[in-house]
Design an enzyme around this catalytic site. Structure first.
Site, PDB file in Angstrom:
ATOM      1  N   LYS A 179       0.558  -1.201  -0.061  1.00  0.00           N
ATOM      2  CA  LYS A 179      -0.021   0.164   0.085  1.00  0.00           C
ATOM      3  C   LYS A 179       0.831   1.142   0.004  1.00  0.00           C
ATOM      4  O   LYS A 179       1.665   1.449   0.995  1.00  0.00           O
ATOM      5  CB  LYS A 179      -0.902  -0.021   1.106  1.00  0.00           C
ATOM      6  CG  LYS A 179      -1.909   1.030   0.972  1.00  0.00           C
ATOM      7  CD  LYS A 179      -2.038   2.056   2.226  1.00  0.00           C
ATOM      8  CE  LYS A 179      -3.066   2.935   2.161  1.00  0.00           C
ATOM      9  NZ  LYS A 179      -2.310   4.363   2.491  1.00  0.00           N
ATOM     10  N   GLY A 236       5.017   3.561  10.876  1.00  0.00           N
ATOM     11  CA  GLY A 236       4.413   4.861  10.765  1.00  0.00           C
ATOM     12  C   GLY A 236       3.770   5.210  12.262  1.00  0.00           C
ATOM     13  O   GLY A 236       4.655   4.954  13.302  1.00  0.00           O
ATOM     14  N   SER A 237       2.572   5.889  12.321  1.00  0.00           N
ATOM     15  CA  SER A 237       2.346   6.431  13.608  1.00  0.00           C
ATOM     16  C   SER A 237       1.498   5.378  14.504  1.00  0.00           C
ATOM     17  O   SER A 237       1.278   4.312  14.537  1.00  0.00           O
ATOM     18  CB  SER A 237       1.148   7.499  13.478  1.00  0.00           C
ATOM     19  OG  SER A 237      -0.090   6.673  13.129  1.00  0.00           O
ATOM     20  N   GLU A 260       6.310  -0.749  13.234  1.00  0.00           N
ATOM     21  CA  GLU A 260       7.090   0.175  14.038  1.00  0.00           C
ATOM     22  C   GLU A 260       6.725   1.137  14.103  1.00  0.00           C
ATOM     23  O   GLU A 260       6.216   2.042  13.386  1.00  0.00           O
ATOM     24  CB  GLU A 260       8.649   0.091  12.984  1.00  0.00           C
ATOM     25  CG  GLU A 260       9.712   0.599  13.752  1.00  0.00           C
ATOM     26  CD  GLU A 260      10.570   1.576  12.952  1.00  0.00           C
ATOM     27  OE1 GLU A 260      10.771   0.990  11.862  1.00  0.00           O
ATOM     28  OE2 GLU A 260      10.334   2.797  13.277  1.00  0.00           O
ATOM     29  N   CYS A 297      12.914   7.704  12.906  1.00  0.00           N
ATOM     30  CA  CYS A 297      12.287   6.815  14.112  1.00  0.00           C
ATOM     31  C   CYS A 297      13.291   6.838  15.181  1.00  0.00           C
ATOM     32  O   CYS A 297      12.910   6.284  16.323  1.00  0.00           O
ATOM     33  CB  CYS A 297      11.729   5.667  13.730  1.00  0.00           C
ATOM     34  SG  CYS A 297      12.924   4.657  12.388  1.00  0.00           S
TER      35      CYS A 297
HETATM   36  P1  NAP Z   1       0.294   6.871   9.700  1.00  0.00           P
HETATM   37  O1  NAP Z   1      -0.704   8.115   9.654  1.00  0.00           O
HETATM   38  O2  NAP Z   1       0.631   6.255  10.536  1.00  0.00           O
HETATM   39  O3  NAP Z   1       0.182   6.320   7.990  1.00  0.00           O
HETATM   40  C1  NAP Z   1       0.808   5.314   7.938  1.00  0.00           C
HETATM   41  C2  NAP Z   1       0.210   4.415   6.666  1.00  0.00           C
HETATM   42  O4  NAP Z   1      -0.869   3.753   7.508  1.00  0.00           O
HETATM   43  C3  NAP Z   1      -0.491   5.180   5.741  1.00  0.00           C
HETATM   44  O5  NAP Z   1      -0.429   4.292   4.544  1.00  0.00           O
HETATM   45  C4  NAP Z   1      -1.881   5.391   6.003  1.00  0.00           C
HETATM   46  O6  NAP Z   1      -2.813   5.412   5.079  1.00  0.00           O
HETATM   47  C5  NAP Z   1      -2.055   3.958   7.012  1.00  0.00           C
HETATM   48  N1  NAP Z   1      -3.159   4.170   8.045  1.00  0.00           N
HETATM   49  C6  NAP Z   1      -2.906   5.030   8.975  1.00  0.00           C
HETATM   50  N2  NAP Z   1      -4.142   4.756  10.092  1.00  0.00           N
HETATM   51  C7  NAP Z   1      -4.938   3.993   9.322  1.00  0.00           C
HETATM   52  C8  NAP Z   1      -5.893   3.442   9.906  1.00  0.00           C
HETATM   53  N3  NAP Z   1      -6.547   3.735  11.071  1.00  0.00           N
HETATM   54  N4  NAP Z   1      -6.359   2.498   9.071  1.00  0.00           N
HETATM   55  C9  NAP Z   1      -6.074   1.951   7.836  1.00  0.00           C
HETATM   56  N5  NAP Z   1      -4.917   2.490   7.415  1.00  0.00           N
HETATM   57  C10 NAP Z   1      -4.174   3.523   8.194  1.00  0.00           C
HETATM   58  O7  NAP Z   1       1.798   7.614   9.502  1.00  0.00           O
HETATM   59  P2  NAP Z   1       2.468   8.860   8.413  1.00  0.00           P
HETATM   60  O8  NAP Z   1       1.566   9.109   7.531  1.00  0.00           O
HETATM   61  O9  NAP Z   1       3.557   8.324   7.997  1.00  0.00           O
HETATM   62  O10 NAP Z   1       2.813  10.039   9.483  1.00  0.00           O
HETATM   63  C11 NAP Z   1       1.867  10.516  10.391  1.00  0.00           C
HETATM   64  C12 NAP Z   1       2.747  10.432  11.858  1.00  0.00           C
HETATM   65  O11 NAP Z   1       3.274   9.082  12.010  1.00  0.00           O
HETATM   66  C13 NAP Z   1       3.910  11.323  11.921  1.00  0.00           C
HETATM   67  O12 NAP Z   1       3.539  12.579  12.341  1.00  0.00           O
HETATM   68  C14 NAP Z   1       4.588  10.638  13.082  1.00  0.00           C
HETATM   69  O13 NAP Z   1       4.317  11.020  14.042  1.00  0.00           O
HETATM   70  C15 NAP Z   1       4.601   9.273  12.778  1.00  0.00           C
HETATM   71  N6  NAP Z   1       5.651   8.381  12.166  1.00  0.00           N
HETATM   72  C16 NAP Z   1       6.388   7.911  12.763  1.00  0.00           C
HETATM   73  C17 NAP Z   1       7.444   7.221  12.322  1.00  0.00           C
HETATM   74  C18 NAP Z   1       8.281   6.055  13.006  1.00  0.00           C
HETATM   75  O14 NAP Z   1       9.182   5.626  12.319  1.00  0.00           O
HETATM   76  N7  NAP Z   1       7.954   6.088  14.205  1.00  0.00           N
HETATM   77  C19 NAP Z   1       7.663   6.845  10.924  1.00  0.00           C
HETATM   78  C20 NAP Z   1       6.614   7.791  10.257  1.00  0.00           C
HETATM   79  C21 NAP Z   1       5.651   8.313  10.639  1.00  0.00           C
HETATM   80  P3  NAP Z   1      -3.635   6.820   4.709  1.00  0.00           P
HETATM   81  O15 NAP Z   1      -2.245   7.554   4.349  1.00  0.00           O
HETATM   82  O16 NAP Z   1      -4.074   6.541   3.345  1.00  0.00           O
HETATM   83  O17 NAP Z   1      -3.986   7.454   5.841  1.00  0.00           O
END
Ligand code: NAP
Length: 502
Positions: A179, A236-237, A260, A297
């Protein structure tokens, strides 16, 4: 040349719904939005590809991985051009990340030739054993089946379409459905074109790889719930990862979710090191904390020091070094907004004082430094949560035992760091057993950003650093996430997997 389409089992497919990319600079482009029916088609094709793909010899899979690496390198300039536009990252960073990405593919291409990863075990039959004979038992690791991978926003190459999760799953013999992250759909598509070309050149089944571009939440939800998917890789988050983890657990057939999710990567500055090298540590910390706008991260967001004149000097040196770093573009508008929300949350924490403040708006991030007492930090759990971006929190403890209390109260971390001198060994010995229970990687006298991709690496840790404390998403051990041990009892050799005798 971009098509704006999904790659599903060798076909480039458009959908009626579209979305616009939101690049940091350059033109916005139109991409097909993913739907659950794209996900279903991709997963069905992955299941159909599994018998033939998993039966390829290690040498053939190795050649396929090397071919993907070659095809990515051949598209290097194209990837850098669109990648810099979409993410705002500098060209040098994307070129370096491309090197890491092809390096990971080639590392796994070599790794699977050695057979050690199959962990073959054999207990021969003991027909004369009393009171009962022992059967012949052979164990070998087998690929789990189709794997779902969520591209990460912060590594558009190394943790995305052909990143470490995809490379390790393909190496294990598992077809992959990615995805794509909507923060960099064009970069993702060009990498998918490279994989498509490698599939066609290598004669690998078309369903071995699919890319469904982002869209609505229902795409990710459909992917983790598809019955053909047997494991998931995610970076991701915490909120998104936890939601998807819960969906995996609630399936009629629950599957492992290797997520992670978040880490503040605390550093402990022990007294002799603080006295001897406080200024140098502050400068090194500033570099690691603000690298890539703090969007790593492994970003070390917390520094723990024992209060006193050496701590005062460290805070001043950190303020100067961090303050010298200018504004940087963040990966998406949403991540920039989340950074400012995190900054406001920390600033409002009980007893939190501002050391270095700045202003940042739009998609920019400028660094922030705060300080707080150990007692206030221990009383406010929200101060232990990740702020994704260049924000550092200095925790001033009263004495060594409060430093241990901080270590004891940490949630799971990807990394913990000790800065120490020989005179700090007694305190370090007290901290080590605590930190081993908290982190996947413990560093001495270094900074955690810049993760080596090697055999001995662990990029994981107890929750929420990862959802599976026994796994790593970086290094050759990461292949174990996509393997399942199977024991064969008294099995004729002709029925054993060919990998048994490879
Ligand atoms: P994210 O919001 O967790 O999204 C990552 C992926 O998961 C995207 O493809 C997203 O799809 C999908 N997703 C998220 N929530 C979902 C749900 N409830 N149901 C289904 N699919 C879901 O992360 P991000 O967009 O990369 O960044 C947002 C925040 O994540 C950052 O501000 C940061 O705090 C955190 N982050 C942390 C790390 C780490 O290494 N710890 C790395 C990157 C980001 P969609 O885009 O279609 O919503």
């Amino acid at each position: 040349m971009l098509t704006g389409k999904h790659l599903i089992a060798g076909e480039w497919l458009a959908s009626a719904q579209t979305f616009q990319s939101s690049p940091a600079h350059g033109p916005a482009r139109t991409f097909s939005a993913g739907t659950p029916s794209h996900v279903d088609a991709a997963c069905e094709a992955a299941e159909a590809a599994f018998p033939d793909y998993s039966a390829l010899s290690n040498a053939d899979r190795s050649a396929f991985l090397n071919r993907i690496a070659d095809e990515i390198e051949a598209r290097g300039a194209e990837i850098t051009e669109i990648g810099t536009q979409e993410t705002g990252l500098p060209a040098a960073r994307l070129e370096g990340e491309r090197g890491r990405t092809v390096g990971q593919l080639r590392l796994f291409a070599t790794h699977i030739l050695s057979n050690g990863w199959l962990d073959r075990r054999h207990d021969p039959a003991l027909p004369d054993r009393q009171p009962a004979p022992r059967p012949d038992i052979k164990l070998i690791q087998r690929p789990v089946g189709p794997v779902a991978v969520f591209g990460a926003s912060n590594f558009p190459l190394a943790f995305s379409v052909a990143g470490g999760d995809t490379a390790s799953a393909l190496a294990a013999g598992c077809p992959v459905v990615v995805k794509g992250h909507s923060a960099h759909p064009g970069t993702g598509e060009i990498v998918a074109q490279a994989i498509d070309a490698a599939i066609k050149a290598s004669g690998v089944p078309a369903g071995t790889f699919s890319l469904v571009q982002g869209g609505k939440r229902e795409v990710g939800e459909a992917l983790v719930q598809n019955p053909f998917i047997k494991a998931v890789g995610f970076t991701g988050s915490l909120a998104g990862g936890r939601a998807l983890f819960n969906l995996c657990a609630a399936r009629p057939e629950p599957i492992p979710f290797f997520g992670e999710l978040g880490s503040v990567n605390p550093m402990f500055l022990l007294p002799a090191a603080l006295a001897a090298r406080g200024e140098a540590i502050a400068k090194g910390w500033a570099g690691s904390l603000t690298l890539g706008a703090g969007q790593f991260c492994t970003n070390p967001g917390i520094a723990v020091v024992i209060d006193g004149p050496d701590a005062d000097a460290f805070v001043e040196a950190a303020k100067e070094a961090v303050g010298a770093v200018g504004p940087q573009t963040m990966l998406t508008d949403g991540i920039a907004e989340a950074f400012r929300a995190g900054r406001d949350r920390v600033a409002k924490g009980t007893g939190v004082r501002s050391v270095l403040t700045s202003t940042c708006d739009m998609r920019n991030a400028t660094p922030y430094l705060f300080e707080v007492s150990g007692a206030d930090w221990l009383a406010d759990h929200s101060l232990a949560e990740e702020v994704f971006g260049p924000l550092g929190l200095i925790v001033r403890v009263r004495h060594a035992s409060e430093m241990q209390a901080i270590a004891r109260s940490l949630q799971g971390q990807l990394t913990c760091t000790l800065h120490l001198e020989p005179d700090d060994m007694d305190l370090a010995r007290l901290l080590m057993p605590l930190l081993e229970r908290k982190a996947g990687r413990i560093l001495a006298n270094g900074f955690p950003t810049g993760v080596e991709v090697v055999d001995a690496q662990v990029h994981g840790g107890p929750y929420p650093a990862s959802t599976n404390f026994g796994a790593t998403s970086v290094g050759t051990l990461s292949i174990r996430r996509w393997l399942r041990p199977v024991a064969y009892q008294n099995m004729p050799d002709a029925l054993l997997p060919s990998a048994w005798s490879a």
